[in-house]
Write an enzyme that holds these catalytic residues in place. Structure first.
Site, PDB file in Angstrom:
ATOM      1  N   LYS A  23       0.766  -1.049  -0.014  1.00 44.76           N
ATOM      2  CA  LYS A  23       0.072  -0.054  -0.063  1.00 44.76           C
ATOM      3  C   LYS A  23       0.868   1.354  -0.122  1.00 44.76           C
ATOM      4  O   LYS A  23       0.475   1.973  -0.570  1.00 44.76           O
ATOM      5  CB  LYS A  23      -0.889   0.062   1.120  1.00 44.76           C
ATOM      6  CG  LYS A  23      -1.862  -1.218   1.163  1.00 44.76           C
ATOM      7  CD  LYS A  23      -2.683  -1.261   2.419  1.00 44.76           C
ATOM      8  CE  LYS A  23      -3.605  -2.478   2.143  1.00 44.76           C
ATOM      9  NZ  LYS A  23      -4.538  -2.827   3.470  1.00 44.76           N
ATOM     10  N   GLN A  64      -4.539  -1.801   9.597  1.00 47.71           N
ATOM     11  CA  GLN A  64      -4.541  -3.285   9.097  1.00 47.71           C
ATOM     12  C   GLN A  64      -5.032  -4.191   9.913  1.00 47.71           C
ATOM     13  O   GLN A  64      -4.680  -4.228  11.112  1.00 47.71           O
ATOM     14  CB  GLN A  64      -3.059  -3.304   8.666  1.00 47.71           C
ATOM     15  CG  GLN A  64      -2.914  -4.589   7.968  1.00 47.71           C
ATOM     16  CD  GLN A  64      -3.616  -4.525   6.482  1.00 47.71           C
ATOM     17  OE1 GLN A  64      -3.730  -3.484   5.751  1.00 47.71           O
ATOM     18  NE2 GLN A  64      -3.846  -5.702   6.110  1.00 47.71           N
ATOM     19  N   ASP A 119     -10.859   2.600   4.063  1.00 44.53           N
ATOM     20  CA  ASP A 119     -11.191   0.915   3.702  1.00 44.53           C
ATOM     21  C   ASP A 119     -12.813   0.825   3.550  1.00 44.53           C
ATOM     22  O   ASP A 119     -12.999  -0.326   3.341  1.00 44.53           O
ATOM     23  CB  ASP A 119     -10.660   0.244   5.039  1.00 44.53           C
ATOM     24  CG  ASP A 119      -9.531  -0.341   4.873  1.00 44.53           C
ATOM     25  OD1 ASP A 119      -9.229  -0.755   3.700  1.00 44.53           O
ATOM     26  OD2 ASP A 119      -8.798  -0.540   5.823  1.00 44.53           O
TER      27      ASP A 119
HETATM   28  N1  GUN Z   1      -6.702  -7.174   6.153  1.00 45.24           N
HETATM   29  C1  GUN Z   1      -7.123  -7.774   5.253  1.00 45.24           C
HETATM   30  N2  GUN Z   1      -7.520  -7.028   4.292  1.00 45.24           N
HETATM   31  C2  GUN Z   1      -7.720  -5.846   4.743  1.00 45.24           C
HETATM   32  C3  GUN Z   1      -8.069  -4.460   4.109  1.00 45.24           C
HETATM   33  O1  GUN Z   1      -8.384  -4.511   2.976  1.00 45.24           O
HETATM   34  N3  GUN Z   1      -7.961  -3.480   4.953  1.00 45.24           N
HETATM   35  C4  GUN Z   1      -7.468  -3.694   6.187  1.00 45.24           C
HETATM   36  N4  GUN Z   1      -7.334  -2.445   7.109  1.00 45.24           N
HETATM   37  N5  GUN Z   1      -7.143  -4.879   6.861  1.00 45.24           N
HETATM   38  C5  GUN Z   1      -6.930  -5.914   6.136  1.00 45.24           C
END
Ligand code: GUN
Length: 291
Positions: free
Chosen positions: A52, A96, A119
């Site tokens: 990211k 995350q 998100d």
């Molecule tokens: N863990 C697995 N997929 C995601 C996501 O798209 N966003 C976040 N914050 N955590 C995750």
């Protein structure tokens, strides 16, 4: 099978984002800024967050990575979230998941300001999505919609089977595909671990969204010829022949589809890169609200 190439498509979208960022900088002195909070040292989470941050750099965004030891208390984490909510220089941020067991993920999700929830996990965004109102769509479903759109996959009237009912993929995906419009207007069946006779349900599917987290769970003998297979799984399986001792496989047995017709997303290089790109699109959207 034709490949739904998420890697290639995400590069194309990232190029478009980069051009838009240059324009935003020149005309409005705005540089989109994404922050990511990573707690602990889960290897998969570290890899996702690294991707990211790297993608932010690629498109000219500012990015901030806040890394915390897994011993962080819930209160300390909530304080960090409050600071990010209050920081006008941050357009969007993510925490995350998964978080360590002593931290309540729901509490954390609720603490994130819906205006910065790129998100799309906050119930405000989730509720707005459900009603077709403007919102941040959750990144993985958003990325999948973009991919279906780019490849002009027909969804109207199609039987779509979603496997897995998570808050971040399966459930929102089922809502989005059944909404009015394109991609949407599908007849959706949401299946999960308690579903009876999944095989016969899968046989009816024109489109399958596999998001259960079980390596190679779905194979071509379980599905209809010509189906569109979207594989959301990213599973690490041991492989001594690889440098890191593992390889990534999806929830779908890719090789079993080799000589079939239809479409399939590879792992890696399918849904994964589209998820990151969708997060960038949400951050760009948030930054543009400043104009
Ligand atoms: N863990 C697995 N997929 C995601 C996501 O798209 N966003 C976040 N914050 N955590 C995750």
């Amino acid at each position: 099978m034709e490949i739904l190439n998420g890697k290639e498509l995400s590069e194309k979208i990232k190029n478009d984002i980069k051009l838009e960022v240059e324009q935003l900088k020149a005309e409005h002195k705005i540089v989109p800024h994404l922050a990511a909070v990573l707690v602990g040292d889960n290897p998969a989470s570290q890899s996702y967050v690294r991707n990211k941050v790297r993608s932010c750099e690629k498109v000219g965004f500012e990015s901030t990575l806040i890394r915390k030891d897994e011993s962080i208390t819930e209160e300390e984490l909530l304080d960090i979230i409050q600071d990010l909510n209050d920081n006008d220089g941050v357009d969007g941020f993510i925490v995350q998941l998964p978080l360590p067991a002593h931290i309540d993920e729901q509490k954390v999700t609720l603490a994130i300001s819906p205006e910065k929830d790129v998100d799309g996990f906050h119930p405000i965004n989730f509720g707005r999505m459900t009603q077709g109102l403007d919102c941040f769509l959750p990144a993985t479903p958003y990325g999948i919609l973009k991919m279906l759109e780019e490849y002009q996959i027909k969804t109207e009237g199609q039987n779509c089977v979603v496997v897995g009912r998570s808050n971040i993929v399966g459930t929102p995906m089922s809502i989005l595909l059944s909404r009015k419009g394109y991609p949407g207007n599908a007849t959706v069946t949401l299946t999960h671990s308690r579903t009876r006779d999944l095989s016969s349900i899968l046989k009816t599917a024109d489109i399958i969204i596999a998001a259960i987290g079980i390596p190679n769970f779905i194979s071509s003998d379980m599905t209809k010829e010509g189906a569109v297979i979207v594989d959301v799984g990213i599973n690490r399986v041991e492989d001594a022949s690889r440098k890191h001792g593992y390889r990534l496989v999806g929830d779908v047995d890719f090789d079993s589809y080799m000589d079939k017709s239809g479409y399939i997303t590879p792992v890696p290089g399918g849904v994964g890169p589209m998820t990151v790109t969708a997060l960038l699109l949400n951050t760009l959207k948030s930054a543009k609200l400043k104009i």
